[in-house]
Design a protein around this motif. Structure first.
Motif, mmCIF file in Angstrom:
data_model
loop_
_atom_site.group_PDB
_atom_site.id
_atom_site.type_symbol
_atom_site.label_atom_id
_atom_site.label_comp_id
_atom_site.label_asym_id
_atom_site.label_seq_id
_atom_site.Cartn_x
_atom_site.Cartn_y
_atom_site.Cartn_z
ATOM 1 N N THR A 142 0.856 -1.184 0.000
ATOM 2 C CA THR A 142 0.000 0.000 0.000
ATOM 3 C C THR A 142 0.893 1.235 0.000
ATOM 4 N N PRO A 143 0.356 2.408 -0.358
ATOM 5 C CA PRO A 143 1.174 3.631 -0.321
ATOM 6 C C PRO A 143 1.801 3.882 1.047
ATOM 7 N N ARG A 144 1.035 3.632 2.119
ATOM 8 C CA ARG A 144 1.583 3.857 3.459
ATOM 9 C C ARG A 144 2.688 2.861 3.778
ATOM 10 N N GLU A 145 2.510 1.607 3.389
ATOM 11 C CA GLU A 145 3.553 0.616 3.617
ATOM 12 C C GLU A 145 4.817 0.977 2.847
ATOM 13 N N GLU A 164 7.377 11.549 11.164
ATOM 14 C CA GLU A 164 7.386 12.097 9.803
ATOM 15 C C GLU A 164 6.051 11.865 9.087
ATOM 16 N N LEU A 165 5.423 10.704 9.360
ATOM 17 C CA LEU A 165 4.188 10.360 8.664
ATOM 18 C C LEU A 165 2.931 10.794 9.421
ATOM 19 N N GLY A 166 3.110 11.268 10.648
ATOM 20 C CA GLY A 166 1.961 11.711 11.429
ATOM 21 C C GLY A 166 1.102 10.568 11.924
ATOM 22 N N ILE A 167 1.737 9.439 12.221
ATOM 23 C CA ILE A 167 1.016 8.292 12.754
ATOM 24 C C ILE A 167 1.727 7.818 14.014
#
Length: 208
Positions: A142-145, A164-167
């Protein structure tokens, strides 16, 4: 075609050149296919084309060697290219070398030079096959992965990737476990090697 049979694809608009190269490679144990020009070759140059060395003439009517190489790159074909060139086409051949061609044979060439160039090009089999497999697996992320993988390749810790990813770091851990399962790897070094083999564009850095 058995995987241990070397394959040579000859793409040249001169019948005499095709015939002589086919005889030469055939005598050396290659399975040979010949094509009258770039368009003829590209009709068969799909992702199902068995791995082999492409002896590709630079100057051909219609689709020339430069255009054939460009299209092969666009299609993600890993087949190594040996450029066949006349003296006046050397600048174009050099351009093809910079774009990834393995070698250049300038007419008139010897049989020994052809066989040496083809053999050297085919040593890229393992590298090219590994890259293709890696690209297919990474394409399934996936894009997030994929973003998490880029952070891993850059040597960042989970908490830095999360920031950096806000998660959350826990979410990073979940994405990391999922992507490693999809890539079929068990360790960070394996994941990094696969990403680099696929040419993911992420550059390794010192861990932060």
């Amino acid at each position: 075609m058995p995987p241990d049979i070397a394959i040579g694809y000859i793409v040249d608009d001169e019948a005499a050149v095709r015939r002589s190269l086919a005889l030469l490679l055939g005598s050396a144990g290659y399975a040979v296919e010949t094509f009258e020009g770039g368009e003829d070759f590209l009709r068969q140059a799909t992702t199902d084309l068995p791995f082999g060395c492409v002896l590709l003439d630079v100057r051909m009517p219609g689709i020339d060697g430069v255009a054939v190489q460009r299209e092969m790159l666009a299609r993600g074909l890993p087949h190594p290219i040996v450029v066949i060139t006349a003296h006046g086409d050397v600048p174009l051949a050099v351009r093809m070398m910079k774009a990834g061609a393995c070698d250049m044979l300038q007419k008139p060439f010897t049989g020994e030079a052809v066989l040496a160039a083809a053999a050297a090009a085919l040593t890229r089999r393992d590298e090219a096959t590994a890259a293709l497999h890696a690209q297919k697996r990474i394409a399934a992320l996936t894009p997030r992965e994929a973003e998490v993988l880029q952070g891993m390749v850059a040597g960042r810790q989970n908490k830095v990737i999360a920031l950096e990813l806000g998660i959350s770091p826990r979410t990073v851990e979940i994405h990391r476990a999922n992507l490693m399962a999809k890539l079929q790897v068990r360790s960070l070094p394996e994941a990094v090697r696969m990403a680099l083999a696929a040419g993911s564009g992420a550059e390794a850095a010192e861990p932060t």
